[in-house]
Design a protein around this motif. Structure first.
Motif, PDB file in Angstrom:
ATOM      1  N   ARG A 129      -7.528  -4.533  -2.208  1.00  0.00           N
ATOM      2  CA  ARG A 129      -7.878  -3.507  -3.196  1.00  0.00           C
ATOM      3  C   ARG A 129      -6.702  -2.592  -3.542  1.00  0.00           C
ATOM      4  N   TYR A 130      -5.563  -2.811  -2.914  1.00  0.00           N
ATOM      5  CA  TYR A 130      -4.450  -1.879  -3.058  1.00  0.00           C
ATOM      6  C   TYR A 130      -3.927  -1.772  -4.485  1.00  0.00           C
ATOM      7  N   LYS A 131      -4.135  -2.806  -5.288  1.00  0.00           N
ATOM      8  CA  LYS A 131      -3.624  -2.743  -6.666  1.00  0.00           C
ATOM      9  C   LYS A 131      -4.331  -1.675  -7.488  1.00  0.00           C
ATOM     10  N   GLY A 132      -5.507  -1.297  -7.056  1.00  0.00           N
ATOM     11  CA  GLY A 132      -6.215  -0.227  -7.748  1.00  0.00           C
ATOM     12  C   GLY A 132      -5.531   1.118  -7.615  1.00  0.00           C
ATOM     13  N   GLN A 133      -4.516   1.223  -6.732  1.00  0.00           N
ATOM     14  CA  GLN A 133      -3.793   2.476  -6.559  1.00  0.00           C
ATOM     15  C   GLN A 133      -2.757   2.697  -7.658  1.00  0.00           C
ATOM     16  N   TYR A 134      -2.469   1.673  -8.424  1.00  0.00           N
ATOM     17  CA  TYR A 134      -1.477   1.792  -9.506  1.00  0.00           C
ATOM     18  C   TYR A 134      -2.236   2.106 -10.796  1.00  0.00           C
ATOM     19  N   ARG A 135      -2.322   3.387 -11.124  1.00  0.00           N
ATOM     20  CA  ARG A 135      -3.149   3.807 -12.250  1.00  0.00           C
ATOM     21  C   ARG A 135      -2.357   4.628 -13.255  1.00  0.00           C
ATOM     22  N   PRO A 136      -2.839   4.666 -14.509  1.00  0.00           N
ATOM     23  CA  PRO A 136      -4.070   4.066 -15.017  1.00  0.00           C
ATOM     24  C   PRO A 136      -3.961   2.545 -15.132  1.00  0.00           C
ATOM     25  N   SER A 137      -5.081   1.895 -14.880  1.00  0.00           N
ATOM     26  CA  SER A 137      -5.116   0.436 -14.942  1.00  0.00           C
ATOM     27  C   SER A 137      -6.475  -0.026 -15.445  1.00  0.00           C
ATOM     28  N   ASP A 138      -6.508  -1.272 -15.904  1.00  0.00           N
ATOM     29  CA  ASP A 138      -7.718  -1.871 -16.466  1.00  0.00           C
ATOM     30  C   ASP A 138      -8.014  -3.180 -15.756  1.00  0.00           C
ATOM     31  N   LEU A 139      -9.292  -3.550 -15.761  1.00  0.00           N
ATOM     32  CA  LEU A 139      -9.713  -4.877 -15.329  1.00  0.00           C
ATOM     33  C   LEU A 139     -10.248  -5.643 -16.523  1.00  0.00           C
ATOM     34  N   LEU A 140     -10.066  -6.954 -16.488  1.00  0.00           N
ATOM     35  CA  LEU A 140     -10.499  -7.810 -17.593  1.00  0.00           C
ATOM     36  C   LEU A 140     -11.937  -8.253 -17.364  1.00  0.00           C
ATOM     37  N   CYS A 141     -12.787  -8.026 -18.362  1.00  0.00           N
ATOM     38  CA  CYS A 141     -14.177  -8.481 -18.273  1.00  0.00           C
ATOM     39  C   CYS A 141     -14.191 -10.004 -18.257  1.00  0.00           C
ATOM     40  N   PRO A 142     -14.826 -10.627 -17.271  1.00  0.00           N
ATOM     41  CA  PRO A 142     -14.785 -12.087 -17.160  1.00  0.00           C
ATOM     42  C   PRO A 142     -15.655 -12.818 -18.170  1.00  0.00           C
ATOM     43  N   GLU A 143     -16.433 -12.092 -18.961  1.00  0.00           N
ATOM     44  CA  GLU A 143     -17.307 -12.746 -19.941  1.00  0.00           C
ATOM     45  C   GLU A 143     -16.878 -12.505 -21.381  1.00  0.00           C
ATOM     46  N   THR A 144     -16.420 -11.295 -21.671  1.00  0.00           N
ATOM     47  CA  THR A 144     -16.043 -10.981 -23.053  1.00  0.00           C
ATOM     48  C   THR A 144     -14.538 -10.798 -23.228  1.00  0.00           C
ATOM     49  N   TYR A 145     -13.792 -10.755 -22.125  1.00  0.00           N
ATOM     50  CA  TYR A 145     -12.329 -10.647 -22.135  1.00  0.00           C
ATOM     51  C   TYR A 145     -11.840  -9.407 -22.885  1.00  0.00           C
ATOM     52  N   SER A 179       0.807  -1.219   0.000  1.00  0.00           N
ATOM     53  CA  SER A 179       0.000   0.000   0.000  1.00  0.00           C
ATOM     54  C   SER A 179       0.834   1.259   0.000  1.00  0.00           C
ATOM     55  N   GLY A 180       2.077   1.170   0.479  1.00  0.00           N
ATOM     56  CA  GLY A 180       2.893   2.372   0.550  1.00  0.00           C
ATOM     57  C   GLY A 180       2.399   3.337   1.598  1.00  0.00           C
ATOM     58  N   GLU A 181       1.887   2.830   2.702  1.00  0.00           N
ATOM     59  CA  GLU A 181       1.398   3.706   3.766  1.00  0.00           C
ATOM     60  C   GLU A 181       2.544   4.557   4.289  1.00  0.00           C
ATOM     61  N   PRO A 182       2.324   5.860   4.525  1.00  0.00           N
ATOM     62  CA  PRO A 182       3.399   6.711   5.031  1.00  0.00           C
ATOM     63  C   PRO A 182       3.830   6.264   6.418  1.00  0.00           C
ATOM     64  N   SER A 183       5.091   6.392   6.679  1.00  0.00           N
ATOM     65  CA  SER A 183       5.603   6.041   7.998  1.00  0.00           C
ATOM     66  C   SER A 183       6.648   7.059   8.401  1.00  0.00           C
ATOM     67  N   HIS A 184       6.862   7.196   9.700  1.00  0.00           N
ATOM     68  CA  HIS A 184       7.849   8.142  10.206  1.00  0.00           C
ATOM     69  C   HIS A 184       9.217   7.498  10.157  1.00  0.00           C
ATOM     70  N   SER A 185      10.244   8.296  10.057  1.00  0.00           N
ATOM     71  CA  SER A 185      11.590   7.766  10.005  1.00  0.00           C
ATOM     72  C   SER A 185      12.460   8.477  11.014  1.00  0.00           C
ATOM     73  N   ILE A 186      13.499   7.793  11.453  1.00  0.00           N
ATOM     74  CA  ILE A 186      14.469   8.379  12.362  1.00  0.00           C
ATOM     75  C   ILE A 186      15.848   8.103  11.829  1.00  0.00           C
ATOM     76  N   LYS A 187      16.794   8.977  12.148  1.00  0.00           N
ATOM     77  CA  LYS A 187      18.165   8.787  11.708  1.00  0.00           C
ATOM     78  C   LYS A 187      18.894   7.899  12.702  1.00  0.00           C
ATOM     79  N   VAL A 188      19.716   6.996  12.144  1.00  0.00           N
ATOM     80  CA  VAL A 188      20.479   6.118  13.009  1.00  0.00           C
ATOM     81  C   VAL A 188      21.844   6.694  13.329  1.00  0.00           C
ATOM     82  N   HIS A 189      22.232   7.803  12.657  1.00  0.00           N
ATOM     83  CA  HIS A 189      23.504   8.429  12.965  1.00  0.00           C
ATOM     84  C   HIS A 189      23.459   9.056  14.356  1.00  0.00           C
ATOM     85  N   VAL A 190      24.549   8.943  15.078  1.00  0.00           N
ATOM     86  CA  VAL A 190      24.637   9.521  16.414  1.00  0.00           C
ATOM     87  C   VAL A 190      25.064  10.971  16.301  1.00  0.00           C
TER      88      VAL A 190
END
Length: 470
Positions: free
Chosen positions: A369-385, A175-186
């Motif tokens: 549902r997270y794959k819907g975040q990669y756009r533009p994108s299409d879904l395949l019709c299950p009857e007519t393809y 999902s690429g949820e935002p997260s906080h970061s900290i520096k490991v350098h002293v």
């Protein structure tokens, strides 16, 4: 070279890892002894997907969680804010050693391995992220081990137990949820004060004033630019205009690191064992077509391996597994974005290769549902393809788990099986049309099985693939 497949038929009423229904899942499958990349391209364009050498197709109007084939348009893709945060997080880690804290897990797995029909090969449930690597197919393990042996002796000493841990099996697109970061350098020790070897910190207000001043200088010098350059002055002395264009995916991924970067991330690519036959046509990509391991090496240690299929019209994401110690880097999201960029690179050489297939989109399972975040994108019709933009599909999916996306009620499956006798069969080490094969068969159920297979794979594949019959 021809594809040889063994149809396993319908498997219904078994456990679903998405909704946890004990008997809700239904799919048809076949074992691929060998397969051309073109045949597999045609199959995934009819809703099929492979797990190792097992190729399966959900029975969309029966299964509890319909799985719709989804593809992304890499040439028009623009990373979202959450995608950019993942890429910047990786850059900060590589350049400065920053690490993330908090919730940075990728989204749940998609289909990595479909359940076996006859139980004669080890396959994993799609959501069982605690699965040990021993359940991976033996072909994959042998391939990975052989690749590791080719590395330096120092890497051999680390052993496979340092490569992948339990809970390391993870599907690609997080999902690429935002997260906080900290520096490991002293920082400076108490009493030492500020680091005088570095420039003093500047206030944000001062920096904004400086940018505004440079912008005004640029505007005032724009009219004199040609004369200034003609007098032999170096163009680099001119203040650079600040671009209003957002950074591209490549800018974010391939941004140069400082010479003293804290970490080094490298990539290697190997052909891997799969039913897809490797092909190297003159007009194809330099690496050829087939199945590949993409290995992610951090400071000489392998931290992730992705599997992709490079097909005539697309890069198809199979799965990714990685060391969970590096989950803070959101490697599922990062690998997906790199593969989108890789598809763009392949397109420059092979123009017809212009899609990135992400497996299945499962709208009835909110966590998937997270794959819907990669756009533009299409879904395949299950009857007519036919492919339909995902924005047009979502309202229907909100109302019903199973949907026909093609809005034309008269439209039919143009690729359906029309001439069964032209289907090809492999019987007693000989290839023959089904019209010849059926003349020697007395089993009344034989034609029903062959007809079911033909309708699922379509007329084109039924004529190019060989259906193995005992």
């Amino acid at each position: 070279m021809a594809s040889v497949v063994e149809y396993k038929g319908l498997k219904a009423g078994y456990y679903c890892g998405y909704c946890e229904s004990r008997e809700g899942k239904a799919s048809c499958g076949m074992w691929a002894h060998s397969m051309t990349v073109q045949d597999y391209q045609d199959l995934i364009d009819r809703g099929w997907r492979r797990s190792g050498k097992y190729v399966y197709k959900p029975v969309m109007n029966q299964t509890c969680c319909p799985q719709y084939t989804i593809r992304c348009h890499p040439l028009q893709f623009q990373p979202s804010k959450s995608h950019k945060k993942v890429l910047k997080k990786m850059l900060k880690f590589l350049a400065k050693g920053e690490i993330s804290k908090g919730n940075c897990e990728d989204e749940p797995m998609d289909s990595t391995m479909e359940d076996a029909v006859d139980g004669d090969f080890a396959l994993m449930n799609k959501l069982d992220i605690k699965c040990d690597l021993k359940t991976l197919s033996s072909d994959l393990k042998v391939s990975i081990e052989s690749e590791e042996k080719e590395k330096e002796k120092s890497l051999k000493k680390e052993g496979s137990k340092d490569l992948i841990h339990p809970q390391a099996i993870e599907e690609k697109l997080g999902s690429g949820e935002p997260s906080h970061s900290i520096k490991v350098h002293v920082g400076p020790k108490p009493g030492k004060g500020a680091d005088l070897s570095k420039p003093p910190c500047r206030k944000a207000k001062e920096m904004r004033k400086e940018r505004k001043r440079l912008k005004l200088m640029q505007q005032s010098s724009a009219g004199a630019f040609e004369g200034f350059q003609a007098q032999g002055q170096p163009v680099s002395l001119l203040p650079k205009a600040k671009s209003n264009q957002p950074k591209s995916l490549e800018d974010l991924i391939f941004e140069s690191l400082p010479e003293d970067a804290s970490h080094k991330l490298e990539f290697t690519r190997f052909l891997c064992n799969s039913p897809l036959e490797a092909e190297h046509p003159a007009n194809g990509p330099e690496c050829g077509y087939g199945s590949f391991h993409q290995q992610y090496w951090l400071d000489g240690k392998i931290i992730a391996v992705g599997v992709i299929d490079i097909l005539p019209y697309c890069v198809s994401s199979v799965y990714l597994y990685y060391d969970p110690d590096y989950s803070f880097l959101s490697l599922g999201v990062y690998s997906a974005l790199r593969e989108i960029a890789f598809t763009r690179q392949l397109h420059e050489k092979t123009s017809q290769l212009s899609y990135y297939y992400m497996g299945f989109y499962i709208h009835s399972c909110p966590k998937m549902r997270y794959k819907g975040q990669y756009r533009p994108s299409d879904l395949l019709c299950p009857e007519t393809y036919v492919w339909v933009p995902i924005e047009q599909c979502l309202p229907s999916l909100d109302n019903s788990k199973y949907c026909r996306f093609n809005q034309d009620p008269q439209a039919e499956d143009e690729g359906r099986s029309k001439e069964l006798d032209r289907l090809r069969v492999f019987h007693r080490r000989s290839a023959m049309p089904y019209g010849v094969y059926k003349n020697h068969q007395e089993d009344p159920s034989e034609e029903a099985v062959v007809l079911e297979y033909a309708n699922l794979v379509g007329q084109k594949c039924s004529e190019t693939m060989l259906l193995f019959r005992h």
